[in-house]
Scaffold this motif. Structure first.
Motif, mmCIF file in Angstrom:
data_model
loop_
_atom_site.group_PDB
_atom_site.id
_atom_site.type_symbol
_atom_site.label_atom_id
_atom_site.label_comp_id
_atom_site.label_asym_id
_atom_site.label_seq_id
_atom_site.Cartn_x
_atom_site.Cartn_y
_atom_site.Cartn_z
ATOM 1 N N ASN A 4 27.082 -6.436 24.966
ATOM 2 C CA ASN A 4 26.387 -7.670 25.075
ATOM 3 C C ASN A 4 25.291 -7.612 26.395
ATOM 4 O O ASN A 4 25.103 -8.748 26.934
ATOM 5 C CB ASN A 4 27.110 -8.950 24.956
ATOM 6 N N LYS A 5 25.070 -6.400 26.854
ATOM 7 C CA LYS A 5 23.580 -6.405 27.691
ATOM 8 C C LYS A 5 22.338 -6.310 27.239
ATOM 9 O O LYS A 5 22.366 -6.277 26.004
ATOM 10 C CB LYS A 5 24.012 -5.263 28.699
ATOM 11 N N LEU A 6 21.403 -6.951 27.737
ATOM 12 C CA LEU A 6 20.279 -7.408 27.328
ATOM 13 C C LEU A 6 18.886 -6.437 28.030
ATOM 14 O O LEU A 6 18.932 -6.488 29.411
ATOM 15 C CB LEU A 6 19.932 -8.838 27.272
ATOM 16 N N VAL A 7 17.927 -6.080 27.402
ATOM 17 C CA VAL A 7 16.761 -5.468 28.144
ATOM 18 C C VAL A 7 15.548 -6.269 27.460
ATOM 19 O O VAL A 7 15.412 -6.671 26.389
ATOM 20 C CB VAL A 7 16.786 -4.118 27.238
ATOM 21 N N LEU A 8 14.646 -6.754 28.503
ATOM 22 C CA LEU A 8 13.500 -7.230 28.137
ATOM 23 C C LEU A 8 12.424 -6.309 27.976
ATOM 24 O O LEU A 8 12.128 -5.365 28.601
ATOM 25 C CB LEU A 8 13.327 -8.271 29.296
ATOM 26 N N PRO A 9 11.407 -6.807 27.239
ATOM 27 C CA PRO A 9 10.010 -5.904 26.983
ATOM 28 C C PRO A 9 9.378 -6.034 28.284
ATOM 29 O O PRO A 9 9.354 -6.909 29.074
ATOM 30 C CB PRO A 9 9.300 -6.690 25.876
ATOM 31 N N ASN A 10 8.368 -4.942 28.391
ATOM 32 C CA ASN A 10 7.567 -4.877 29.715
ATOM 33 C C ASN A 10 6.372 -4.017 29.579
ATOM 34 O O ASN A 10 5.568 -3.712 30.775
ATOM 35 C CB ASN A 10 8.459 -4.160 30.673
ATOM 36 N N GLY A 11 6.094 -3.629 28.248
ATOM 37 C CA GLY A 11 4.771 -3.353 28.205
ATOM 38 C C GLY A 11 4.873 -1.486 27.995
ATOM 39 O O GLY A 11 3.488 -0.799 27.930
ATOM 40 N N ILE A 40 -1.185 -8.504 26.940
ATOM 41 C CA ILE A 40 -1.141 -9.340 28.206
ATOM 42 C C ILE A 40 0.108 -10.365 28.139
ATOM 43 O O ILE A 40 0.404 -10.588 29.187
ATOM 44 C CB ILE A 40 -2.467 -10.210 27.944
ATOM 45 N N GLN A 41 0.420 -11.000 26.983
ATOM 46 C CA GLN A 41 1.318 -11.944 26.998
ATOM 47 C C GLN A 41 2.550 -11.279 27.567
ATOM 48 O O GLN A 41 3.373 -11.952 28.455
ATOM 49 C CB GLN A 41 1.681 -12.230 25.540
ATOM 50 N N ILE A 42 3.240 -10.016 27.151
ATOM 51 C CA ILE A 42 4.195 -9.418 27.663
ATOM 52 C C ILE A 42 4.037 -9.173 29.169
ATOM 53 O O ILE A 42 5.280 -9.470 29.789
ATOM 54 C CB ILE A 42 4.455 -8.123 26.739
ATOM 55 N N LEU A 43 3.136 -8.711 29.567
ATOM 56 C CA LEU A 43 2.883 -8.683 31.152
ATOM 57 C C LEU A 43 3.213 -9.796 32.021
ATOM 58 O O LEU A 43 3.737 -9.925 32.874
ATOM 59 C CB LEU A 43 1.347 -7.793 31.275
ATOM 60 N N LYS A 44 2.465 -10.838 31.150
ATOM 61 C CA LYS A 44 2.629 -12.363 31.905
ATOM 62 C C LYS A 44 4.073 -12.745 31.966
ATOM 63 O O LYS A 44 4.575 -13.323 32.976
ATOM 64 C CB LYS A 44 1.661 -13.271 31.349
ATOM 65 N N PHE A 45 4.871 -12.552 30.985
ATOM 66 C CA PHE A 45 6.021 -12.761 30.850
ATOM 67 C C PHE A 45 6.884 -12.213 31.932
ATOM 68 O O PHE A 45 7.675 -12.871 32.563
ATOM 69 C CB PHE A 45 6.668 -12.643 29.226
ATOM 70 N N ARG A 46 6.941 -10.816 31.774
ATOM 71 C CA ARG A 46 7.644 -9.964 32.683
ATOM 72 C C ARG A 46 7.339 -10.593 34.187
ATOM 73 O O ARG A 46 8.352 -10.452 35.048
ATOM 74 C CB ARG A 46 7.461 -8.617 32.597
ATOM 75 N N LYS A 47 6.240 -10.828 34.600
ATOM 76 C CA LYS A 47 5.739 -11.114 36.015
ATOM 77 C C LYS A 47 6.438 -12.605 36.239
ATOM 78 O O LYS A 47 6.993 -12.811 37.519
ATOM 79 C CB LYS A 47 4.250 -11.344 36.063
ATOM 80 N N SER A 48 6.639 -13.329 35.222
ATOM 81 C CA SER A 48 7.361 -14.795 35.450
ATOM 82 C C SER A 48 8.937 -14.495 35.568
ATOM 83 O O SER A 48 9.253 -15.222 36.639
ATOM 84 C CB SER A 48 6.991 -15.736 34.301
ATOM 85 N N VAL A 49 9.487 -13.515 35.129
ATOM 86 C CA VAL A 49 10.826 -13.320 35.267
ATOM 87 C C VAL A 49 11.062 -12.759 36.534
ATOM 88 O O VAL A 49 11.980 -13.116 37.054
ATOM 89 C CB VAL A 49 11.160 -12.299 34.196
ATOM 90 N N ASP A 50 10.237 -11.756 36.930
ATOM 91 C CA ASP A 50 10.617 -11.065 38.169
ATOM 92 C C ASP A 50 10.319 -11.995 39.069
ATOM 93 O O ASP A 50 11.210 -12.023 40.239
ATOM 94 C CB ASP A 50 9.333 -9.772 38.303
ATOM 95 N N GLN A 51 9.546 -13.024 39.221
ATOM 96 C CA GLN A 51 9.349 -14.286 40.083
ATOM 97 C C GLN A 51 10.607 -15.022 39.961
ATOM 98 O O GLN A 51 11.163 -15.128 41.160
ATOM 99 C CB GLN A 51 8.182 -15.016 39.824
ATOM 100 N N MET A 52 11.157 -15.291 38.976
ATOM 101 C CA MET A 52 12.321 -16.162 38.954
ATOM 102 C C MET A 52 13.430 -15.530 39.665
ATOM 103 O O MET A 52 14.322 -16.194 40.150
ATOM 104 C CB MET A 52 12.548 -16.503 37.332
ATOM 105 N N ILE A 53 13.654 -14.113 39.380
ATOM 106 C CA ILE A 53 15.198 -13.537 39.749
ATOM 107 C C ILE A 53 15.093 -13.511 41.207
ATOM 108 O O ILE A 53 16.034 -13.117 41.846
ATOM 109 C CB ILE A 53 15.179 -12.254 38.939
ATOM 110 N N ASN A 54 13.833 -13.571 41.824
ATOM 111 C CA ASN A 54 13.603 -13.298 43.117
ATOM 112 C C ASN A 54 13.592 -14.717 43.811
ATOM 113 O O ASN A 54 13.333 -14.986 45.197
ATOM 114 C CB ASN A 54 12.395 -12.511 43.639
ATOM 115 N N MET A 55 14.070 -15.801 43.193
ATOM 116 C CA MET A 55 13.864 -17.100 43.611
ATOM 117 C C MET A 55 15.208 -17.607 43.693
ATOM 118 O O MET A 55 16.049 -17.192 43.001
ATOM 119 C CB MET A 55 13.093 -18.147 43.148
#
Length: 264
Positions: free
Chosen positions: A34-41, A201-216
């Motif tokens: 039950n580990k998960l991987v996110l799309p990243n383009g 473009i939507q996938i890239l925007k999503f991954r940028k938002s996740v990267d920002q979240m996990i570093n906060m």
């Protein structure tokens, strides 16, 4: 030994290959589940050694026993179970890399995995290669490919424009900059990636938002600030797009459940 690790290539090779990453349960005695991987383009070429890995995409469930597998662009989160005594080494290709091999039509190939024979690959790798051998082989092949292809192909040009404009560019604007029709751009891009330009473009925007979240500090994060920083219309739009991919909200997102890129 860490279950997840990343390995980086030469500057020339990074034009085509983002990185090599490993999921290593080769010394484990229990199932990693039950580990998960996110799309990243990116595309992934997975080398499975040992027992097997089970992968659930939005379209299907795949039992990947020892062998080599081509993983398409993913548009939703992917669930992964790794059996004991199993190692998965993954070569991560940029979206434009496959366009340098025009015999492949990937227009109807997303959220899918295909087992392939190692003889189908343009470079020679073996299932039991060490990471050092794999890095050497991939660097040697793609450095030569870069030297013989100094000009960007069309898909690479499109992705470069998207990057330059921070994912805030329309297909019409890309067409004007490249002096090509929107229809031609969409056909070429989808054939090479399986995605529309807008999807990418939507996938890239999503991954940028996740990267920002996990570093906060999640307890202090402001969803409105994250949404606006990543060019979403507002907080509601951001939450909707986030749920489309992860099936959960940003507030409920637990990074410990995911294999996420390490900060370089």
């Amino acid at each position: 030994m860490n279950l997840y690790s990343e390995h980086y290539l030469s500057k020339k090779t990074e034009r085509f290959v983002n990185k090599i990453w490993c999921l290593d349960n080769s010394f484990g005695e229990s199932l990693i589940e039950n580990k998960l991987v996110l799309p990243n383009g990116c595309f992934n070429l997975a080398i499975v050694s040992g027992n097997a890995i089970e992968v659930h995409t939005s379209k299907n469930k795949y039992l990947m026993n020892e062998g080599i597998y081509f993983c398409s662009q993913m548009t939703n989160k992917v669930l992964v179970n790794i059996e004991p005594k199993t190692k998965v080494t993954i070569i991560q290709f940029h979206a434009w890399t496959l366009a340098f091999f025009p015999k492949y039509d990937l227009s109807d190939f997303t959220d899918s995995i295909l087992k392939i024979d190692f003889t189908e690959l343009p470079f020679q790798i073996q299932i039991q290669n060490t990471i050092e051998d794999l890095l050497d082989t991939i660097n040697q092949y793609f450095e030569a490919l870069s030297d013989s292809n100094s000009d960007q192909n069309l898909v690479e040009k499109i992705c470069e424009l998207i990057k330059i404009h921070d994912e805030e560019i329309s297909v019409a604007e890309i067409g004007k900059l490249l002096n090509l029709s929107q229809r031609l751009l969409q056909i070429k891009f989808k054939t090479a990636t399986g995605l529309t330009i807008k999807n990418y473009i939507q996938i890239l925007k999503f991954r940028k938002s996740v990267d920002q979240m996990i570093n906060m500090d999640v307890s202090k994060m402001n969803l409105t600030e994250i949404a606006l920083y990543n060019k979403y219309f507002d907080q509601s739009h951001f939450i909707k797009k986030f749920k489309d991919v992860t099936k959960t909200t940003p507030k409920m997102f637990n990074p410990d459940l995911y294999f996420l890129s390490q900060k370089r």
